[in-house]
Design a protein around this motif. Structure first.
Motif, PDB file in Angstrom:
ATOM      1  N   SER A   1       2.920  15.475   2.372  1.00 23.48           N
ATOM      2  CA  SER A   1       2.884  14.142   3.000  1.00 23.48           C
ATOM      3  C   SER A   1       4.341  13.620   3.079  1.00 23.48           C
ATOM      4  CB  SER A   1       2.119  13.073   2.461  1.00 23.48           C
ATOM      5  OG  SER A   1       0.751  13.460   2.367  1.00 23.48           O
TER       6      SER A   1
ATOM      7  N   ARG B   1       3.968   7.853   6.086  1.00 26.15           N
ATOM      8  CA  ARG B   1       4.030   6.505   5.356  1.00 26.15           C
ATOM      9  C   ARG B   1       5.513   6.099   5.338  1.00 26.15           C
ATOM     10  NH1 ARG B   1       0.270   5.136   2.002  1.00 26.15           N
ATOM     11  NH2 ARG B   1       0.420   3.139   3.019  1.00 26.15           N
TER      12      ARG B   1
ATOM     13  N   TYR C   1       6.780  10.190   2.831  1.00 22.43           N
ATOM     14  CA  TYR C   1       7.149   8.765   2.419  1.00 22.43           C
ATOM     15  C   TYR C   1       8.403   8.561   2.877  1.00 22.43           C
ATOM     16  CZ  TYR C   1       2.554   7.794  -0.002  1.00 22.43           C
ATOM     17  OH  TYR C   1       1.222   7.557  -0.113  1.00 22.43           O
TER      18      TYR C   1
ATOM     19  N   ARG D   1      -5.959  10.908   0.477  1.00 18.80           N
ATOM     20  CA  ARG D   1      -5.432  10.513   1.805  1.00 18.80           C
ATOM     21  C   ARG D   1      -4.315  11.458   1.762  1.00 18.80           C
ATOM     22  NH1 ARG D   1      -2.474   5.510   1.979  1.00 18.80           N
ATOM     23  NH2 ARG D   1      -1.061   6.933   0.899  1.00 18.80           N
ATOM     24  N   ASP D   2      -3.469  11.421   0.854  1.00 20.72           N
ATOM     25  CA  ASP D   2      -2.253  12.387   0.954  1.00 20.72           C
ATOM     26  C   ASP D   2      -2.566  13.724   0.516  1.00 20.72           C
ATOM     27  OD1 ASP D   2      -0.619  10.160   1.705  1.00 20.72           O
ATOM     28  OD2 ASP D   2      -0.974   9.358  -0.403  1.00 20.72           O
TER      29      ASP D   2
ATOM     30  N   SER E   1       0.884  -4.695  14.248  1.00 25.10           N
ATOM     31  CA  SER E   1       0.002  -4.433  13.169  1.00 25.10           C
ATOM     32  C   SER E   1      -1.293  -5.253  13.312  1.00 25.10           C
ATOM     33  CB  SER E   1       0.590  -4.384  11.707  1.00 25.10           C
ATOM     34  OG  SER E   1       1.659  -3.469  11.576  1.00 25.10           O
TER      35      SER E   1
ATOM     36  N   PRO F   1       0.100  15.113  11.063  1.00 25.50           N
ATOM     37  CA  PRO F   1      -0.651  14.169  11.400  1.00 25.50           C
ATOM     38  C   PRO F   1      -0.146  12.851  11.118  1.00 25.50           C
ATOM     39  CG  PRO F   1      -1.851  16.132  10.404  1.00 25.50           C
ATOM     40  CD  PRO F   1      -0.486  15.885  10.378  1.00 25.50           C
ATOM     41  N   ARG F   2      -0.406  11.663  11.778  1.00 24.92           N
ATOM     42  CA  ARG F   2       0.163  10.418  11.495  1.00 24.92           C
ATOM     43  C   ARG F   2      -0.287   9.834  10.235  1.00 24.92           C
ATOM     44  NH1 ARG F   2      -0.616   4.995  15.571  1.00 24.92           N
ATOM     45  NH2 ARG F   2       0.456   3.651  14.176  1.00 24.92           N
ATOM     46  N   ARG F   3      -1.521  10.327   9.724  1.00 26.27           N
ATOM     47  CA  ARG F   3      -1.925   9.799   8.341  1.00 26.27           C
ATOM     48  C   ARG F   3      -0.994  10.218   7.367  1.00 26.27           C
ATOM     49  NH1 ARG F   3      -4.787  13.646   5.704  1.00 26.27           N
ATOM     50  NH2 ARG F   3      -5.263  15.412   6.621  1.00 26.27           N
ATOM     51  N   LEU F   4      -0.336  11.344   7.586  1.00 24.46           N
ATOM     52  CA  LEU F   4       0.697  11.890   6.462  1.00 24.46           C
ATOM     53  C   LEU F   4       2.101  11.438   6.409  1.00 24.46           C
ATOM     54  CD1 LEU F   4      -0.841  15.558   6.569  1.00 24.46           C
ATOM     55  CD2 LEU F   4      -1.493  13.750   5.157  1.00 24.46           C
TER      56      LEU F   4
ATOM     57  N   GLU G   1       0.799  -1.331   0.213  1.00 25.59           N
ATOM     58  CA  GLU G   1      -0.129  -0.052  -0.012  1.00 25.59           C
ATOM     59  C   GLU G   1       0.793   1.252  -0.109  1.00 25.59           C
ATOM     60  OE1 GLU G   1      -3.258  -0.159  -0.135  1.00 25.59           O
ATOM     61  OE2 GLU G   1      -3.215  -2.335  -0.122  1.00 25.59           O
TER      62      GLU G   1
ATOM     63  N   GLN H   1      -2.122   8.194  -2.636  1.00 29.97           N
ATOM     64  CA  GLN H   1      -3.604   8.022  -2.591  1.00 29.97           C
ATOM     65  C   GLN H   1      -4.249   9.407  -2.591  1.00 29.97           C
ATOM     66  OE1 GLN H   1      -5.344   4.822  -0.586  1.00 29.97           O
ATOM     67  NE2 GLN H   1      -3.480   3.733  -0.152  1.00 29.97           N
TER      68      GLN H   1
END
Length: 400
Positions: free
Chosen positions: A255, A283, A257, A161-162, A368, A278-281, A154, A158
């Motif tokens: 974001s 990867r 990566y 999200r990003d 996970s 934020p954690r979602r940003l 993954e 996206q």
């Protein structure tokens, strides 16, 4: 407001529903005993797009002598299309080395459009893996058959999200998924801005320097900054990738990566906290990094420098094997020559999911597993380490 008429269920509808079982039985009995049922087109397409395994071969090898790495072009000689992928995904190689069946995941470093011509590229760096990499670098030649998975993972852009800009933090051969993303942007397959901060020891060891320069000349949506840890030269950043360096090149919204060796993740953990994203940003891509599990928080002192006995149950078979405290359960299983399922080797995909019957264990990094798996003693052996003797049930794995 829409005016929708709903038909009442009639007696005939009820009778038809009630007689479904009899109707099906009549159809089954009417069929010829050895009649071959035709294949549905949708099932055929699914197998072609998402096969479990692909039997390809090494088509070409590019030796990056300055970067101590090799790029292997894998695919079909007849240029038959391979399953398409998103830039940033990986393939898992199935290998048999000295009696051990193992898998290793490597990011695809080529453009997704290569898949249509029947080719994937992976890049493997010397000393990047203590077991598989030396074997591959020494033994893979043009024409060597290789069994691989279809593209997985993954770790790709996206839109919902990003942010529209990705700041990619790469260490050594961790540049490979970002090279694929850069190619995809250049080829107009992906549409986002990519800023790569690529860490290397010195100018001589930079991987894909020429290729990245050509991409940045072809599109203004990709920017590359090389960071040299052991050399101070004009035109390059010096030192390590820090939060201040990220702020220097990042726009207001972005974001992050990350792909690189285990030590890089540990170092960046503190630096990224300074960014307050934020954690979602954020990867991360991680493949079987060579971490010292005994130095992680919570690792029990009493388990250090010990070898435990694992009783492995796989279907009707039982195996008793040794397992060192600092090797994952999956590595111990593979070294014993047991064919076990695995793909990402970073605890995320769950392909190696197994059940602990008895024994204690330590999970490295981020756990996970689903909540239900934790409560039912299911583990991901690729990131789980024994801290006592154990009895474990593992699923079987198909070997072509």
């Amino acid at each position: 407001m829409a005016n929708v008429k709903v038909k009442l269920i009639g007696v005939l509808d009820m009778l038809k529903f009630k007689n479904q079982k009899k109707t099906r039985e009549k159809m089954i009995n009417k069929a010829k005993p050895n009649e071959i049922v035709g294949d549905w087109a949708i099932n055929k397409n699914a197998r072609e797009l998402h096969p479990n395994f692909l039997n390809v071969e090494v088509l070409d090898i590019i030796d990056h002598k300055k970067g101590n790495a090799k790029t292997f072009i894998l695919g079909y000689k007849n240029q038959k299309a391979l399953p398409y992928f998103r830039a940033g995904q990986y393939i898992s190689l199935k290998l048999k080395i000295d009696g051990s069946f193992i898998t290793r995941a490597y990011s695809i470093s080529s453009s997704p459009k290569w898949a249509l011509d029947g080719k994937y590229a992976i890049t493997i760096k010397e000393n990047s893996d203590g077991f598989a990499a030396p074997y591959i670098l020494k033994n893979f030649k043009v024409g060597t058959p290789v069994t691989i998975s279809s593209p997985l993972g993954e770790f790709y852009y996206q839109k919902y999200r990003d942010e529209s800009t990705i700041v990619a933090l790469a260490g050594g051969s961790g540049i490979t998924p970002f090279l694929s993303m850069a190619y995809a942007i250049r080829d107009k397959i992906e549409n986002f801005n990519l800023i790569i901060l690529s860490g290397s020891k010195n100018e001589e060891s930079i991987l894909f320097k020429k290729e990245l320069k050509e991409i940045t000349q072809a599109t203004d949506k990709v920017k590359v900054v090389h960071v040299l840890s052991d050399e101070n030269k004009k035109g390059y950043e010096n030192g390590f990738i820090t939060s201040n360096l990220i702020k220097k090149y990042a726009p207001e919204h972005y974001s992050i990566y990350i792909c690189g060796p285990g030590a890089m993740y540990s170092y960046l953990e503190k630096e990224l906290r300074n960014l307050k994203l934020p954690r979602r940003l954020i990867r991360k891509e991680s493949f079987a990094s060579n971490l010292d599990v005994t130095k992680l928080n919570g690792y029990p002192e009493l388990a250090k420098n010990k070898t435990f006995t694992l009783t492995i149950k796989q279907g009707p078979k039982y195996y008793n094997i040794p397992a060192k405290n600092d090797e994952s359960i999956l590595v111990a299983i593979e070294r014993a020559g047991i064919v076990a399922p695995s793909r990402c080797r970073s605890g995320e995909c769950g392909w190696c999911r197994s059940r602990v019957v008895t024994g204690r264990y330590f999970v490295a990094g981020i756990d996970s597993r689903r909540y239900a798996d934790k409560t039912s003693n299911q583990i991901h052996p690729c990131v789980t380490y024994p801290i006592s003797d154990m009895v474990i049930e593992i699923p079987g794995e198909y070997i072509d």
